[in-house]
Design a protein around this motif. Structure first.
Motif, mmCIF file in Angstrom:
data_model
loop_
_atom_site.group_PDB
_atom_site.id
_atom_site.type_symbol
_atom_site.label_atom_id
_atom_site.label_comp_id
_atom_site.label_asym_id
_atom_site.label_seq_id
_atom_site.Cartn_x
_atom_site.Cartn_y
_atom_site.Cartn_z
ATOM 1 N N LYS A 82 0.867 -1.176 0.000
ATOM 2 C CA LYS A 82 0.000 0.000 0.000
ATOM 3 C C LYS A 82 0.908 1.231 0.000
ATOM 4 C CE LYS A 82 -3.943 -2.247 1.712
ATOM 5 N NZ LYS A 82 -4.547 -2.860 2.818
ATOM 6 N N GLU A 83 0.351 2.379 -0.422
ATOM 7 C CA GLU A 83 1.177 3.565 -0.644
ATOM 8 C C GLU A 83 2.081 3.888 0.548
ATOM 9 O OE1 GLU A 83 -1.022 6.768 -2.301
ATOM 10 O OE2 GLU A 83 0.786 8.008 -2.558
ATOM 11 N N ALA A 84 1.523 3.833 1.754
ATOM 12 C CA ALA A 84 2.291 4.234 2.941
ATOM 13 C C ALA A 84 3.498 3.323 3.182
ATOM 14 C CB ALA A 84 1.378 4.223 4.157
ATOM 15 N N GLY A 85 3.399 2.078 2.714
ATOM 16 C CA GLY A 85 4.474 1.118 3.008
ATOM 17 C C GLY A 85 5.541 1.018 1.923
ATOM 18 N N ARG A 86 5.403 1.826 0.869
ATOM 19 C CA ARG A 86 6.356 1.696 -0.254
ATOM 20 C C ARG A 86 7.718 2.274 0.111
ATOM 21 N NH1 ARG A 86 1.737 3.529 -4.431
ATOM 22 N NH2 ARG A 86 0.594 1.579 -4.272
ATOM 23 N N ASP A 87 8.744 1.627 -0.419
ATOM 24 C CA ASP A 87 10.120 2.064 -0.141
ATOM 25 C C ASP A 87 10.475 3.168 -1.150
ATOM 26 O OD1 ASP A 87 12.850 2.364 0.030
ATOM 27 O OD2 ASP A 87 13.242 0.213 0.343
ATOM 28 N N GLN A 88 10.288 4.413 -0.719
ATOM 29 C CA GLN A 88 10.475 5.535 -1.647
ATOM 30 C C GLN A 88 11.922 5.662 -2.103
ATOM 31 O OE1 GLN A 88 8.122 6.969 -3.211
ATOM 32 N NE2 GLN A 88 6.445 6.211 -1.934
ATOM 33 N N ALA A 89 12.877 5.338 -1.205
ATOM 34 C CA ALA A 89 14.297 5.440 -1.577
ATOM 35 C C ALA A 89 14.600 4.448 -2.702
ATOM 36 C CB ALA A 89 15.178 5.166 -0.362
ATOM 37 N N LEU A 90 14.030 3.246 -2.578
ATOM 38 C CA LEU A 90 14.239 2.218 -3.612
ATOM 39 C C LEU A 90 13.601 2.664 -4.935
ATOM 40 C CD1 LEU A 90 15.207 -0.851 -3.955
ATOM 41 C CD2 LEU A 90 12.779 -1.372 -3.806
ATOM 42 N N ILE A 91 12.398 3.215 -4.842
ATOM 43 C CA ILE A 91 11.694 3.664 -6.056
ATOM 44 C C ILE A 91 12.514 4.754 -6.760
ATOM 45 C CG2 ILE A 91 9.627 4.896 -6.877
ATOM 46 C CD1 ILE A 91 8.049 3.329 -4.688
ATOM 47 N N THR A 92 13.072 5.694 -5.975
ATOM 48 C CA THR A 92 13.865 6.784 -6.564
ATOM 49 C C THR A 92 15.140 6.225 -7.187
ATOM 50 O OG1 THR A 92 13.012 8.265 -4.890
ATOM 51 C CG2 THR A 92 14.996 8.999 -6.031
ATOM 52 N N ASP A 93 15.800 5.332 -6.474
ATOM 53 C CA ASP A 93 17.054 4.748 -6.979
ATOM 54 C C ASP A 93 16.789 3.994 -8.294
ATOM 55 O OD1 ASP A 93 19.821 3.812 -6.812
ATOM 56 O OD2 ASP A 93 18.896 1.856 -6.454
ATOM 57 N N MET A 94 15.703 3.229 -8.307
ATOM 58 C CA MET A 94 15.391 2.465 -9.527
ATOM 59 C C MET A 94 15.057 3.391 -10.679
ATOM 60 S SD MET A 94 13.447 -0.890 -8.232
ATOM 61 C CE MET A 94 14.435 -2.227 -7.568
ATOM 62 N N ALA A 95 14.343 4.471 -10.388
ATOM 63 C CA ALA A 95 13.992 5.430 -11.452
ATOM 64 C C ALA A 95 15.273 6.054 -12.004
ATOM 65 C CB ALA A 95 13.054 6.493 -10.911
ATOM 66 N N GLU A 96 16.222 6.378 -11.115
ATOM 67 C CA GLU A 96 17.477 6.988 -11.595
ATOM 68 C C GLU A 96 18.268 6.031 -12.478
ATOM 69 O OE1 GLU A 96 17.997 10.069 -7.884
ATOM 70 O OE2 GLU A 96 19.463 8.431 -8.101
ATOM 71 N N ARG A 97 18.227 4.756 -12.096
ATOM 72 C CA ARG A 97 18.987 3.765 -12.891
ATOM 73 C C ARG A 97 18.263 3.403 -14.193
ATOM 74 N NH1 ARG A 97 19.305 -0.344 -8.424
ATOM 75 N NH2 ARG A 97 20.305 -1.722 -9.924
ATOM 76 N N THR A 98 16.964 3.660 -14.236
ATOM 77 C CA THR A 98 16.185 3.373 -15.454
ATOM 78 C C THR A 98 16.444 4.432 -16.527
ATOM 79 O OG1 THR A 98 14.471 2.264 -14.171
ATOM 80 C CG2 THR A 98 13.817 3.062 -16.333
#
Ligand SMILES: N[C@@H](CCC(=O)N[C@@H](CS)C(=O)NCC(=O)O)C(=O)O
Length: 216
Positions: free
Chosen positions: A118-134
């Motif tokens: 659910k939105e509150a439990g998402r790992d935002q640091a991981l999402i940002t890191d993955m977006a940067e590497r994408t």
């Protein structure tokens, strides 16, 4: 008769799309992995890893969604999904490997956060890191799409189909494509093809049900 095993909320949709593009007759065996149907003794005989999809065609039993599509394109899509020229065929292989080895780990890692949490439990640091590497990966696609209309040349081929199936994970997890407009318009054209739309229309109610279960 070709048989494809795997539900409409699995990577089997990649193969169903290819089968529709090729206008082949096939049987779809919809194994629901959420209900562990991929662990039945019968299924483990054809895929002991218990993963879907698996395809059987005569004596050939194949796994790996993108590899299955390489087989289908080579066997049934000469001059279409499987181009006639050496460079085009090499690009189909190159982009399929790239989709599985480079893009999918990032794109799937991202969509897992969106699907299973659910939105509150998402790992935002991981999402940002993955977006940067994408980003650099999408720069590579942009370079290719500046040279040709499609990834392997001037016509739609397996390279586009296999890559679009993975870019879909980004699109479904609200990835911001504004820095990659060529990728975004290529994706819209490619993923929106009639053959895929047919599969996506069948998938939509099942996916909505799954999301309700996962997101509550
Ligand atoms: N790299 C494989 C991945 C296959 C895979 O992980 N499939 C998932 C469904 S999309 C699955 O079988 N999950 C059930 C499980 O691991 O038990 C492919 O592209 O076919």
């Amino acid at each position: 008769m070709i048989k494809i095993y795997g539900s409409l909320v699995s990577r089997a949709t990649r193969n169903l799309w290819a089968l529709e593009e090729l206008d082949l007759d096939y049987e779809h065996v919809s194994l629901d992995w959420a209900k562990q149907k991929n662990r039945s003794p019968e299924y483990l005989k054809i895929n002991p890893a218990g993963k879907v999809p698996t395809l059987t065609d005569g004596n050939a039993t194949l796994s790996e969604s993108l590899g299955i599509n390489l087989y289908l394109a080579q066997k049934y899509g000469q001059g279409g999904l499987w181009p006639d020229d050496d460079a085009g065929r090499a690009r189909c292989v190159q982009w399929s490997f790239w989709a599985g080895a480079e893009l999918e780990p990032l794109a799937y890692g991202r969509i897992r956060e969106f699907l299973f949490k659910k939105e509150a439990g998402r790992d935002q640091a991981l999402i940002t890191d993955m977006a940067e590497r994408t980003g650099p990966l999408l720069n590579l696609m942009t370079l290719s799409l500046a040279e040709h209309t499609y990834l392997a040349g001037e016509t739609f081929t397996l390279a586009d189909l296999n890559v679009a199936c993975v870019v879909e994970y980004l699109e479904r997890s609200n990835f911001d494509f504004s820095n990659w407009p060529k990728v975004e318009s290529w994706y819209t054209n490619t993923y929106g093809r009639a053959a895929n739309q047919k599969i996506q229309d069948q998938r939509a109610p099942i996916a909505a049900e799954m999301m309700k279960r996962l997101q509550g």
